[in-house]
Design an enzyme around this catalytic site. Structure first.
Site: not given
Length: 615
Positions: A218, A258, A270, A274
């Site tokens: 992942h 995302e 999510e 950043r």
């Protein structure tokens, strides 16, 4: 205006931020753990402050120590980079409370999006509650952080509790937060994201899409911009959702939203508050410096009403010190040489001679290619990686080259299950049969200056090498005409370069030797003694530590004399913030168990022995 900036991070992202600051005339301050005392980012900055200790929890996750370091070094701003404290609202508040400029979104925006569970609820979604057979497969996921840590796929209900326990432990170690949740796992989706940049005046730029579908554990391996093959309708929908997410929390600065895309639909995953590891591909396509833009936003400057136009295609490959064929086990040791050809971008936190240690992520560098078309960008990046000089720990370089050239990826038919389907073929050894000969001839050249010629043409010199898991024996002769080998014409040989001719075709081999390790073009060989030491032989069924790390767990009730089945998990190691499972190789009896929880081990340490049951 910012005059001195501290980067609360390490590695390539710290070096990359320092580079931008240098161009802007901003002085820089690094923080470093004891393990990073001589790291490239600490050597690059104008000033450096020690964080005592080595583990992240003692160093890069200590916001109080970092704020103190910024004040003592005279910094007036802090950039968190990514990972560690980059998504900690408490750290952002501590920076602001100290009177420093925070290069990032407001703490309340981080707080709203830092927890994936809260972010989903903000977007009108919710994690799964009680999991049933009908929900499978599911994904256990850490609520904080990213990078694939604290994530487990569960396909059988009986495996859920163990997956939750492992994910909690890994998340707590990496992020200082052990909260996890469960969501549906979409088998054949594409990981697509939208880069956003927002100022304090109400402007939000959606800076194109990126595809990050090629992942292991992942964690992304290859990323590109723009995401290929998306319809205009879906692209506009992704932009709208990303801007909506940013506006919902009054976001400022750089961030990423995302999604998982499947069957033409976008599923929100999510928002990362950043900079992302893959930000260089967006920079290349839009011709901007996102770090410089972050600093401008923090200084109060307004963005233009519209973002710049995108041009061409960019692809990034993450170069890891790891063994893809060995369950992605991280590798350590001295990085003797890291260099790529001109024409691509290299972001790295390592210099020649640096040590790749056990405490942090095993990423060595990011290599980025930009070209007018996707096909040209893929070709350019694959060629650069193939010709790169990589002398040191085992890396995923060959996997990257083969992935970029794989027909499925070339046609943009990939999804997040790409490596599940193709890992075996992508890691199948394909050693260059001439590499051992080139290594031997280069070594022989150095020795031949000291009287190596012999008048015994019937007695060849013999060298043995290990390459791609197999042993290779090489025979050559010193003659009046120089070095010779059967079936191969030696055109040229010195300690660093060998030219061989076979069937009228000449090939050049660049050779470098560091101790017993020999590097011939992209091949990695180990020089072996001519006569193996019998004492070095291990008993069949020996389980060796594949990497340096800490034994964090031994299977409950496991003891010498126990019967074990092939594939049963026996020992868990933690290295580079990831847990690695060591299983019984065969069905049989555990005849020795040396591993103990808390034990520090080096590669090759004997952990246990399983004697196979005779049939």
């Amino acid at each position: 205006m910012i005059s001195t900036l501290l980067v609360a991070n390490r590695g390539e992202i710290a070096c990359r931020i320092f580079r931008t600051c240098g161009e802007l005339g901003i002085r820089t301050v690094a923080v470093h753990s004891d393990a990073d005392a001589n790291a490239l980012h600490a050597r690059t900055a104008d000033a450096a402050v020690r964080l005592p200790g080595a583990a992240p929890a003692e160093t890069y996750l200590r916001g109080d120590l970092i704020v103190k370091a910024a004040l003592s070094a005279g910094a007036d701003a802090v950039h968190p980079g990514y990972g560690f404290l980059s998504e900690s609202p408490d750290f952002a508040r501590a920076v602001l409370d100290a009177g420093l400029t925070w290069i990032g979104p407001p703490p309340q925006a981080i707080e709203a999006m830092a927890s994936k569970t809260r972010a989903k609820r903000l977007m009108g979604l919710a994690p799964l509650g009680e999991v049933t057979e009908a929900d499978l497969p599911v994904l256990v996921k850490a609520a904080a952080g990213g990078g694939g840590r604290g994530m487990r796929i569960v396909r059988r209900l009986a495996e859920l509790d163990a997956a939750l326990e492992a994910a909690r432990a890994e998340a707590a170690s990496a992020f200082g937060d052990g909260e996890v949740f469960v969501e549906p796992y979409i088998e054949h989706g594409r990981h697509v994201e939208v880069q956003i940049l927002a100022d304090t005046h109400g402007t939000v730029w959606p800076l194109g899409t990126r595809d990050c579908s090629l992942q292991r554990r992942h964690q992304k391996v290859i990323e590109e911009a723009p995401a290929p093959g998306l319809s205009d309708r879906l692209t506009e929908e992704l932009y709208a959702l990303a801007v909506r997410a940013a506006r919902s929390v009054s976001y400022t600065g750089a961030g990423t939203v995302e999604f998982l895309v499947a069957d033409g639909r976008a599923h929100f995953l999510e928002m990362n508050t950043r900079l992302q590891v893959e930000h260089p591909v967006t920079e290349a396509v839009f011709g901007i410096d996102l770090v410089a833009e972050q600093i401008r936003v923090a200084e109060g400057h307004a963005l233009a009403p519209r973002p710049p136009h995108a041009r061409g295609h960019a692809v990034e490959a993450r170069l890891y010190a790891e063994d893809p064929a060995g369950d992605w086990a991280p590798q350590t040791g001295t990085l003797h040489r890291l260099a790529v050809p001109d024409g691509v971008r290299l972001d790295t936190g390592y210099g020649d001679g640096d040590t790749v240690g056990v405490h942090y992520d095993p990423m060595l560098a990011k290599v980025v290619a930009h070209a007018p078309t996707r096909a040209e960008a893929l070709r350019r990046l694959a060629g650069a990686l193939e010709r790169a000089e990589l002398h040191g720990p085992v890396t995923n370089r060959d996997l990257l080259v083969r992935s970029l050239r794989h027909p499925e990826f070339a046609r943009a038919r990939m999804d997040t299950g790409f490596y599940d389907r193709h890992l075996a073929e992508l890691t199948r050894p394909a050693p260059d049969p001439l590499a051992p000969l080139a290594a031997a001839l280069a070594d022989a050249h150095g020795r031949s200056r000291f009287g190596g010629w012999r008048n015994l043409p019937s007695q060849p010199q013999v060298k043995r090498y290990a390459m791609a898991g197999e042993e290779h024996e090489v025979r050559y002769r010193h003659t009046r005409d120089g070095l010779t080998a059967d079936g191969v014409r030696v055109v040229h040989a010195d300690a660093r370069r060998v030219v061989l001719e076979v069937d009228g075709v000449q090939r050049r081999f660049d050779v470098a030797r560091h101790g017993d390790e020999v590097y011939v073009n992209s091949a990695r060989l180990t020089a072996l003694p001519r006569f193996p030491d019998p004492a070095a032989q291990l008993a069949p069924g020996s389980l060796l530590a594949p990497m340096p790390g800490t034994v964090v767990r031994v299977a409950e009730g496991l003891a010498e004399g126990a019967a074990v089945e092939a594939g049963r998990p026996l020992i868990w190691l933690e290295a580079m913030k990831m847990q690695h499972q060591i299983s019984a190789p065969v069905t049989g009896t555990l005849t020795a168990l040396h591993a103990r929880p808390g034990q520090q081990v080096e590669p090759g340490t004997l952990l246990a022995v399983v004697q196979e049951t005779s049939s």
